[in-house]
Design a protein around this motif. Sequence first.
Motif, short mmCIF file in Angstrom:
data_model
loop_
_atom_site.label_atom_id
_atom_site.label_comp_id
_atom_site.label_asym_id
_atom_site.label_seq_id
_atom_site.Cartn_x
_atom_site.Cartn_y
_atom_site.Cartn_z
N VAL A 202 0.83 -1.20 0.00
CA VAL A 202 0.00 0.00 0.00
C VAL A 202 0.88 1.26 0.00
CG1 VAL A 202 -1.69 1.34 1.31
CG2 VAL A 202 -1.95 -1.15 1.11
N GLU A 203 1.90 1.26 0.83
CA GLU A 203 2.78 2.43 0.90
C GLU A 203 3.50 2.66 -0.43
OE1 GLU A 203 3.88 2.67 5.66
OE2 GLU A 203 5.22 1.54 4.33
N ALA A 204 3.95 1.60 -1.06
CA ALA A 204 4.63 1.74 -2.35
C ALA A 204 3.69 2.26 -3.42
CB ALA A 204 5.22 0.39 -2.77
N ASP A 205 2.46 1.77 -3.42
CA ASP A 205 1.45 2.22 -4.38
C ASP A 205 1.17 3.71 -4.22
OD1 ASP A 205 -0.30 1.83 -6.49
OD2 ASP A 205 -1.97 1.21 -5.21
N LEU A 206 1.11 4.17 -2.98
CA LEU A 206 0.90 5.59 -2.71
C LEU A 206 2.11 6.42 -3.15
CD1 LEU A 206 -0.63 5.31 0.87
CD2 LEU A 206 -1.83 6.15 -1.16
N LEU A 207 3.30 5.92 -2.86
CA LEU A 207 4.51 6.70 -3.13
C LEU A 207 4.79 6.88 -4.62
CD1 LEU A 207 6.85 5.29 -0.34
CD2 LEU A 207 5.85 7.58 -0.47
N ASP A 208 4.31 5.96 -5.45
CA ASP A 208 4.55 6.13 -6.89
C ASP A 208 3.82 7.33 -7.44
OD1 ASP A 208 5.76 5.26 -9.36
OD2 ASP A 208 3.74 4.63 -9.99
N LYS A 209 2.82 7.81 -6.72
CA LYS A 209 2.07 9.00 -7.16
C LYS A 209 2.68 10.29 -6.63
CE LYS A 209 -2.23 6.29 -6.84
NZ LYS A 209 -1.69 5.11 -6.14
N VAL A 210 3.72 10.16 -5.82
CA VAL A 210 4.35 11.32 -5.19
C VAL A 210 5.68 11.62 -5.87
CG1 VAL A 210 5.26 12.26 -3.02
CG2 VAL A 210 3.29 10.70 -2.98
N GLY A 211 5.95 12.91 -6.09
CA GLY A 211 7.27 13.27 -6.60
C GLY A 211 7.32 13.52 -8.08
N ALA A 212 8.46 13.19 -8.68
CA ALA A 212 8.71 13.50 -10.09
C ALA A 212 7.72 12.79 -11.00
CB ALA A 212 10.14 13.12 -10.46
N ASN A 213 7.38 11.54 -10.68
CA ASN A 213 6.47 10.79 -11.53
C ASN A 213 5.09 11.46 -11.58
OD1 ASN A 213 5.82 8.60 -13.22
ND2 ASN A 213 4.85 7.52 -11.52
#
Length: 290
Positions: A202-213
């Motif tokens: 869940v945390e990884a799925d959320l983090l892919d939406k954060v930042g440069a991407n």
Amino acid sequence: VCGRSVAAPPSLPTVERRQNDRETGGDRSCEAYKDASRLVSDNEKRLRLSTHTPEVSPVGVEIRESAVSAEEFADMERFVREYLVASVESEDDGGRMRWYPWHSAEYRFNHIRNVVEIAERIAREEGADVDVVRVAALFHDVAKLEADQDVHAEEGARVAREFLESRGEYAPSFVQAVVTAVEDHSYQGSVTDLSLETQCLVEADLLDKVGANGTALMLLRMGYESRTHMDAATMVERVYQRGKQHAARVDSDTATDIAHRRLKRVRWFRDWLESEVTAMTAEETEVETR
């Protein structure tokens, strides 16, 4: 495989059609699943049992062999990618997720690979079962392009179970742990309510939406909607605010650190734009006062 309720094959466009097939005995679903499975090499090695006696080094340090070899994981990757491609090709109208060009099989597969990488990092540093986490991450959005959003996690779990049970010899406990993580990855409550492996996903799925991407995708959306660079402040601020919401949901030290680093890059990019585009500072002020 054919004696059980099976995962929805890519050739079936809707959840309702899958249900109809199951009600008529599941024969059609089973045959379509076999067709999808043939996309993976017939020469694949059988998956090893995840239960084994660990080796011990001369100094008494346990050496644990991965339950999933590189070859086996590559086979899974090929299956997931081909499943996504087939899901898109089965949609005559372009499909539910194709409102924007990046909502495609290639984009979704790239997102999945990003999540696998982030989830594996979190799992290693937080002490979770890495094999469970990375296999669950690989299958977590496999049904995203064919199922409605509110059931895509359950459908993905169904596909994962069918693949692991029919194409390998994994221990039931391993299969169940993967299936549970996939099924629960859309959980909207506290991640601490979940198993550690599911939390990593869940945390990884959320983090892919954060930042440069997330910023790059928002800029692509601007072009698709014929917006000008003068709208960039609003759009980047939206990325930043959503990123803060996602970051607030993660709990592990590893995920929190990743989130803070990524948000810092978004702030840096926003400030950089403001320093070079005169009217953007005014737009930023307007956004903050709304």
